[in-house]
Design a protein around this motif. Structure first.
Motif, mmCIF file in Angstrom:
data_model
loop_
_atom_site.group_PDB
_atom_site.id
_atom_site.type_symbol
_atom_site.label_atom_id
_atom_site.label_comp_id
_atom_site.label_asym_id
_atom_site.label_seq_id
_atom_site.Cartn_x
_atom_site.Cartn_y
_atom_site.Cartn_z
ATOM 1 N N ASN A 1 0.468 -1.825 0.236
ATOM 2 C CA ASN A 1 -0.170 -0.186 0.078
ATOM 3 C C ASN A 1 0.503 1.352 -0.242
ATOM 4 O OD1 ASN A 1 -2.389 -1.282 0.219
ATOM 5 N ND2 ASN A 1 -2.459 -1.534 2.204
ATOM 6 N N TRP A 2 2.451 0.965 0.534
ATOM 7 C CA TRP A 2 2.951 2.139 -0.081
ATOM 8 C C TRP A 2 3.520 3.297 -0.765
ATOM 9 C CZ3 TRP A 2 7.768 4.052 -0.936
ATOM 10 C CH2 TRP A 2 8.401 5.292 -0.849
ATOM 11 N N THR A 3 2.334 4.292 -1.056
ATOM 12 C CA THR A 3 2.924 5.149 -2.095
ATOM 13 C C THR A 3 3.977 6.584 -2.044
ATOM 14 O OG1 THR A 3 0.996 6.396 -2.014
ATOM 15 C CG2 THR A 3 1.245 4.476 -3.577
ATOM 16 N N PHE A 4 4.116 7.256 -2.868
ATOM 17 C CA PHE A 4 5.193 8.069 -2.912
ATOM 18 C C PHE A 4 4.799 9.353 -3.743
ATOM 19 C CE2 PHE A 4 9.363 10.824 -2.449
ATOM 20 C CZ PHE A 4 8.732 11.134 -1.578
ATOM 21 N N ASN A 5 5.128 10.649 -3.233
ATOM 22 C CA ASN A 5 5.301 11.548 -4.510
ATOM 23 C C ASN A 5 5.938 13.093 -4.204
ATOM 24 O OD1 ASN A 5 3.788 13.821 -6.550
ATOM 25 N ND2 ASN A 5 3.742 12.154 -7.546
ATOM 26 N N VAL A 6 6.787 13.256 -4.948
ATOM 27 C CA VAL A 6 6.686 14.745 -4.552
ATOM 28 C C VAL A 6 7.143 15.408 -6.093
ATOM 29 C CG1 VAL A 6 9.892 13.483 -4.374
ATOM 30 C CG2 VAL A 6 8.947 15.761 -3.411
ATOM 31 N N ASN A 7 7.357 16.557 -5.976
ATOM 32 C CA ASN A 7 7.407 17.459 -7.251
ATOM 33 C C ASN A 7 8.994 18.328 -7.188
ATOM 34 O OD1 ASN A 7 7.606 19.322 -9.779
ATOM 35 N ND2 ASN A 7 6.195 20.250 -8.752
ATOM 36 N N LEU A 8 9.971 17.595 -7.664
ATOM 37 C CA LEU A 8 11.524 17.939 -6.944
ATOM 38 C C LEU A 8 11.625 20.015 -8.002
ATOM 39 C CD1 LEU A 8 13.892 14.735 -7.926
ATOM 40 C CD2 LEU A 8 12.662 16.194 -5.489
ATOM 41 N N ALA A 9 11.166 20.051 -8.866
ATOM 42 C CA ALA A 9 10.648 21.142 -10.301
ATOM 43 C C ALA A 9 11.037 21.897 -9.139
ATOM 44 C CB ALA A 9 10.178 21.036 -11.312
ATOM 45 N N ALA A 10 9.973 21.781 -7.660
ATOM 46 C CA ALA A 10 9.376 23.166 -7.090
ATOM 47 C C ALA A 10 10.669 23.605 -6.333
ATOM 48 C CB ALA A 10 8.313 22.395 -6.317
ATOM 49 N N ASP A 11 11.799 22.133 -5.996
ATOM 50 C CA ASP A 11 12.921 22.725 -5.008
ATOM 51 C C ASP A 11 14.092 23.964 -5.767
ATOM 52 O OD1 ASP A 11 14.777 23.286 -3.529
ATOM 53 O OD2 ASP A 11 15.695 21.048 -3.775
ATOM 54 N N ALA A 12 14.267 24.863 -6.049
ATOM 55 C CA ALA A 12 15.154 26.149 -6.405
ATOM 56 C C ALA A 12 16.491 25.022 -7.050
ATOM 57 C CB ALA A 12 15.742 27.039 -5.950
ATOM 58 N N ASN A 13 16.773 23.811 -5.552
ATOM 59 C CA ASN A 13 18.382 23.323 -6.089
ATOM 60 C C ASN A 13 18.028 22.730 -7.151
ATOM 61 O OD1 ASN A 13 20.032 24.325 -3.915
ATOM 62 N ND2 ASN A 13 18.880 23.266 -2.880
ATOM 63 N N TYR A 14 16.926 22.207 -7.930
ATOM 64 C CA TYR A 14 16.893 21.073 -8.599
ATOM 65 C C TYR A 14 16.336 21.910 -10.117
ATOM 66 C CZ TYR A 14 15.245 16.800 -11.100
ATOM 67 O OH TYR A 14 14.871 15.583 -11.615
ATOM 68 N N ALA A 15 16.349 23.186 -9.882
ATOM 69 C CA ALA A 15 16.752 24.318 -11.168
ATOM 70 C C ALA A 15 17.453 23.553 -12.857
ATOM 71 C CB ALA A 15 16.888 25.688 -11.165
ATOM 72 N N GLY A 16 18.744 23.562 -12.501
ATOM 73 C CA GLY A 16 19.254 22.851 -13.231
ATOM 74 C C GLY A 16 19.669 21.078 -13.787
ATOM 75 N N PHE A 17 18.803 20.555 -13.341
ATOM 76 C CA PHE A 17 17.855 19.466 -13.242
ATOM 77 C C PHE A 17 16.738 19.234 -13.965
ATOM 78 C CE2 PHE A 17 21.129 19.241 -10.527
ATOM 79 C CZ PHE A 17 22.004 18.756 -10.256
#
Length: 257
Positions: free
Chosen positions: A69-85
Motif C-alpha cells: 500500500n505504500w506510495t510516494f510522490n514529490v515534485n522536485l521541480a518545485a525545489d530551486a536546487n533542482y532548477a538545473g536538472f
C-alpha cells in the motif's frame, strides 16, 4: 543466536563511527533511517557532472509496514536546487535508506538492513553490514553539504558527488551490491529490502518492495504500482468540464420551469 549476537557486535562497532546525522537520518539504532535520493547529471559542470541530493523524509519502517500500500510522490521541480536538472533526459539516480541492528535483544531483526533501488544484491550478514556502512558514510557527507537544508547540489570531485567511487551505481563500491542501482528518466526502477535474520553469511533475504520508482523529465519522483502514473490533464480540459457541467445545470433548470 549467540553466533548472530557476536557478529552483530562487530558490525555495530564498525557502524557506530558514523554518529548521528543533522538532516538525513543514518539509521543508527534506535533511530530509523530515512529515504534519500541522489540524482546525477553527467552533462552539467562542463561535462564533469553534478549531483543533486535530497532528504525524502520517509522512515524505512514506514515503507516496510505499509507493504504493497505504500506510495510516494514529490515534485522536485518545485525545489530551486533542482532548477538545473529539470527537463534533462539523461539523468541517473538511486534511492536508499538504512537501519542498523539492535545489538543486544535484536528487537528489529526483521527490519534491519537497507532499502535500495537496483536488481541484484548479496544478502549475506556481513555484506548487509558492509553496505550499510557505505551508505552511512555517504549520508554523513551529504549532511555536511546540506547544513540542515532539505536538498543540495555538488559538482564532481567532492565527497558528496555521485562519481569518483563515492556513490553512483555501485553505492560506494560496496561488495554486497552485485548490479547497478541506478535508474534513468522515465524508466521504471525496482526497490528492494536487503536484510538477514539468521546470522548466516550465505543466507540473505532480498525482498522486492511492491511497485516501482519513476523519475519523470518534468521533475516528478514517485513510487507506486506499475502503470499507475496519472496522465496529466491540461487545465483547458478542467475548464471544459466545468462549462459542460454548468450548461447541464442550466438545461435542467429550464426543463423544470
Amino acid at each position: 543466536m549467540n553466533k548472530l549476537k557476536a557478529i552483530t557486535a562487530g558490525v555495530m562497532l564498525a557502524l557506530g563511527a558514523t554518529g548521528a546525522e543533522a538532516s538525513i537520518n543514518s539509521g543508527l539504532y534506535p533511530n530509523v533511517g530515512e529515504l534519500f535520493v541522489s540524482i546525477f547529471d553527467p552533462d552539467a559542470n562542463g561535462g564533469l557532472g553534478r549531483t543533486y541530493f535530497r532528504d525524502l523524509d520517509v522512515p524505512l519502517t514506514d515503507v516496510l509496514n505499509a507493504g504493497s500500500n505504500w506510495t510516494f510522490n514529490v515534485n522536485l521541480a518545485a525545489d530551486a536546487n533542482y532548477a538545473g536538472f529539470a527537463g534533462q533526459t539523461d539523468l541517473q539516480y538511486n534511492i536508499a535508506a538504512v537501519y542498523t541492528l539492535e545489538s543486544d535483544s535484536l528487537t528489529n531483526i526483521d527490519q534491519w538492513g537497507f532499502l535500495a533501488t537496483g536488481s541484484s544484491f548479496n544478502g549475506g550478514f556481513n555484506n548487509v553490514g558492509d553496505t550499510i556502512s557505505k551508505i552511512q558514510a555517504y549520508i554523513s557527507g551529504l549532511n555536511t553539504a546540506l547544513g540542515g537544508n532539505v536538498s543540495g547540489v555538488v559538482d564532481n570531485g567532492l565527497p558528496q558527488s555521485w562519481d569518483d567511487g563515492n556513490w553512483g551505481p555501485l553505492m560506494g563500491a560496496a561488495p554486497s551490491v552485485l548490479a547497478s542501482t541506478a535508474g534513468g528518466v522515465d524508466l521504471a526502477t525496482l526497490f528492494f529490502q536487503v536484510t538477514n535474520n539468521t546470522g548466516d553469511n550465505s543466507d540473505g533475504i532480498v525482498n522486492q518492495i511492491a511497485g516501482r520508482w519513476l523519475l519523470s523529465s518534468n521533475g516528478t519522483l514517485e513510487f507506486g504500482p506499475a502503470g499507475s502514473s496519472p496522465v496529466p490533464v491540461p487545465a483547458a480540459i478542467y475548464l471544459l468540464g466545468s462549462a459542460l457541467a454548468g450548461l447541464t445545470l442550466v438545461s435542467r433548470r429550464g426543463q423544470k420551469a
